[in-house]
Design an enzyme around this catalytic site. Structure first.
Site: not given
Ligand code: CMP
Length: 139
Positions: A10, A50, A58, A86, A103, A113, A116, A127
Protein backbone atom coordinates in the site's frame (compact mmCIF):
# COMPACT_ATOMS: atom_id res chain seq x y z
CA UNK A 1 -1.98 -27.48 -2.23
CA UNK A 2 -0.11 -25.00 -4.38
CA UNK A 3 -2.15 -21.83 -4.27
CA UNK A 4 -2.05 -18.27 -5.51
CA UNK A 5 -3.05 -15.17 -3.61
CA UNK A 6 -3.23 -11.48 -4.43
CA UNK A 7 -1.20 -8.89 -2.51
CA UNK A 8 -0.98 -5.09 -2.50
CA UNK A 9 1.90 -3.14 -1.00
CA UNK A 10 0.00 0.00 0.00
CA UNK A 11 0.93 3.71 -0.38
CA UNK A 12 2.20 4.12 3.21
CA UNK A 13 4.76 1.38 2.51
CA UNK A 14 5.82 2.39 -1.02
CA UNK A 15 6.24 5.98 0.22
CA UNK A 16 8.66 4.81 2.94
CA UNK A 17 10.60 2.64 0.44
CA UNK A 18 9.61 -0.60 2.19
CA UNK A 19 8.76 -2.64 -0.93
CA UNK A 20 11.90 -4.78 -0.78
CA UNK A 21 11.64 -5.44 2.95
CA UNK A 22 8.03 -6.53 2.57
CA UNK A 23 8.73 -8.79 -0.42
CA UNK A 24 11.62 -10.35 1.54
CA UNK A 25 9.18 -11.34 4.29
CA UNK A 26 6.92 -13.06 1.74
CA UNK A 27 9.88 -14.83 0.12
CA UNK A 28 11.34 -15.90 3.47
CA UNK A 29 7.97 -17.53 4.25
CA UNK A 30 8.18 -19.60 1.06
CA UNK A 31 5.95 -17.47 -1.15
CA UNK A 32 7.09 -16.81 -4.72
CA UNK A 33 6.32 -13.59 -6.61
CA UNK A 34 4.83 -14.84 -9.91
CA UNK A 35 3.55 -11.44 -11.06
CA UNK A 36 4.33 -7.90 -9.94
CA UNK A 37 3.71 -4.35 -11.09
CA UNK A 38 3.87 -0.87 -9.63
CA UNK A 39 0.77 1.14 -10.51
CA UNK A 40 -1.10 4.23 -9.44
CA UNK A 41 -4.72 3.19 -8.97
CA UNK A 42 -7.49 5.35 -10.32
CA UNK A 43 -10.40 6.27 -8.04
CA UNK A 44 -12.73 4.07 -10.12
CA UNK A 45 -10.36 1.12 -9.74
CA UNK A 46 -10.06 1.58 -5.97
CA UNK A 47 -13.83 1.89 -5.56
CA UNK A 48 -14.43 -1.23 -7.65
CA UNK A 49 -11.69 -3.24 -5.94
CA UNK A 50 -13.04 -2.40 -2.47
CA UNK A 51 -16.71 -2.57 -3.59
CA UNK A 52 -17.58 -5.01 -0.80
CA UNK A 53 -16.74 -2.23 1.70
CA UNK A 54 -18.77 0.49 -0.06
CA UNK A 55 -21.23 0.87 2.83
CA UNK A 56 -18.53 1.12 5.51
CA UNK A 57 -17.89 4.50 7.12
CA UNK A 58 -14.21 4.34 6.15
CA UNK A 59 -14.85 3.58 2.44
CA UNK A 60 -14.11 7.11 1.17
CA UNK A 61 -10.98 7.44 3.26
CA UNK A 62 -9.82 3.96 2.19
CA UNK A 63 -10.19 4.72 -1.52
CA UNK A 64 -8.53 8.16 -1.24
CA UNK A 65 -5.62 6.57 0.61
CA UNK A 66 -5.20 3.79 -1.96
CA UNK A 67 -4.91 6.30 -4.83
CA UNK A 68 -2.71 8.76 -2.92
CA UNK A 69 0.56 7.25 -4.16
CA UNK A 70 1.70 4.22 -6.17
CA UNK A 71 1.07 0.70 -4.95
CA UNK A 72 2.71 -2.60 -5.89
CA UNK A 73 0.23 -5.32 -6.88
CA UNK A 74 1.51 -8.88 -6.86
CA UNK A 75 0.49 -12.50 -7.19
CA UNK A 76 2.16 -14.77 -4.64
CA UNK A 77 2.34 -18.52 -5.09
CA UNK A 78 3.10 -21.28 -2.60
CA UNK A 79 1.74 -24.09 -0.46
CA UNK A 80 -1.33 -22.70 1.31
CA UNK A 81 -0.43 -19.24 -0.02
CA UNK A 82 -3.61 -17.51 1.15
CA UNK A 83 -3.22 -18.48 4.82
CA UNK A 84 0.57 -18.09 4.72
CA UNK A 85 0.30 -14.57 3.32
CA UNK A 86 -2.20 -13.61 6.02
CA UNK A 87 0.08 -15.02 8.68
CA UNK A 88 3.05 -12.98 7.42
CA UNK A 89 0.92 -9.80 7.18
CA UNK A 90 -0.44 -10.05 10.74
CA UNK A 91 -3.78 -8.68 11.99
CA UNK A 92 -5.47 -5.84 10.06
CA UNK A 93 -5.01 -3.48 12.99
CA UNK A 94 -1.25 -3.18 13.65
CA UNK A 95 -1.89 -2.90 17.40
CA UNK A 96 -3.27 -6.49 17.26
CA UNK A 97 -0.55 -7.82 14.93
CA UNK A 98 1.86 -10.45 16.25
CA UNK A 99 5.54 -9.55 16.63
CA UNK A 100 7.58 -10.06 13.49
CA UNK A 101 4.63 -9.65 11.11
CA UNK A 102 4.64 -6.99 8.39
CA UNK A 103 1.92 -4.96 10.05
CA UNK A 104 3.54 -5.14 13.50
CA UNK A 105 6.83 -3.91 12.04
CA UNK A 106 5.69 -1.41 9.42
CA UNK A 107 2.00 -0.46 9.55
CA UNK A 108 1.04 3.00 10.77
CA UNK A 109 -2.68 2.49 11.55
CA UNK A 110 -5.65 0.25 10.70
CA UNK A 111 -6.18 2.25 7.51
CA UNK A 112 -2.53 2.75 6.57
CA UNK A 113 -1.60 -0.85 7.25
CA UNK A 114 1.08 -1.40 4.57
CA UNK A 115 -0.38 -4.49 2.86
CA UNK A 116 -3.55 -6.10 1.59
CA UNK A 117 -3.96 -9.85 1.04
CA UNK A 118 -6.86 -11.95 -0.24
CA UNK A 119 -8.96 -13.63 2.45
CA UNK A 120 -10.20 -16.74 0.58
CA UNK A 121 -9.71 -18.73 -2.65
CA UNK A 122 -12.70 -17.08 -4.40
CA UNK A 123 -11.59 -13.54 -3.57
CA UNK A 124 -8.00 -14.40 -4.52
CA UNK A 125 -9.14 -15.49 -7.98
CA UNK A 126 -11.29 -12.37 -8.40
CA UNK A 127 -8.61 -9.98 -7.17
CA UNK A 128 -5.89 -11.55 -9.35
CA UNK A 129 -8.15 -11.28 -12.42
CA UNK A 130 -8.97 -7.64 -11.52
CA UNK A 131 -5.33 -6.56 -11.98
CA UNK A 132 -3.60 -9.23 -14.09
CA UNK A 133 -4.15 -11.10 -17.33
CA UNK A 134 -3.21 -14.79 -17.46
CA UNK A 135 -0.17 -13.93 -19.62
CA UNK A 136 1.30 -11.82 -16.79
CA UNK A 137 1.44 -14.76 -14.36
CA UNK A 138 4.72 -16.61 -14.72
CA UNK A 139 4.87 -19.46 -12.22
P1 CMP B 1 -7.57 -4.47 3.46
O1 CMP B 1 -7.16 -5.88 3.68
O2 CMP B 1 -6.91 -3.74 2.37
O3 CMP B 1 -9.16 -4.47 3.22
C1 CMP B 1 -9.99 -3.40 3.63
C2 CMP B 1 -9.24 -2.34 4.32
O4 CMP B 1 -10.03 -1.41 5.01
C3 CMP B 1 -8.37 -2.96 5.40
O5 CMP B 1 -7.32 -3.66 4.80
C4 CMP B 1 -7.99 -1.75 6.22
O6 CMP B 1 -6.79 -1.15 5.80
C5 CMP B 1 -9.16 -0.81 5.95
N1 CMP B 1 -9.86 -0.54 7.19
C6 CMP B 1 -10.44 -1.45 7.99
N2 CMP B 1 -10.97 -0.82 9.05
C7 CMP B 1 -10.71 0.49 8.92
C8 CMP B 1 -11.02 1.64 9.69
N3 CMP B 1 -11.68 1.56 10.83
N4 CMP B 1 -10.60 2.83 9.22
C9 CMP B 1 -9.93 2.92 8.04
N5 CMP B 1 -9.63 1.86 7.27
C10 CMP B 1 -10.01 0.66 7.71
Amino acid sequence: ALERTFSIIKPDATRRNLTGKIVAKFEDAGLRVVASKRIQMTLAQAQAFYGVHSERPFFGELCEFMISEPVVVQVLEGEGAIAKNREVMGATNPSDAAAGTIRAEFAESVGENSVHGSDAPETAAEEIAFFFSGLELVG
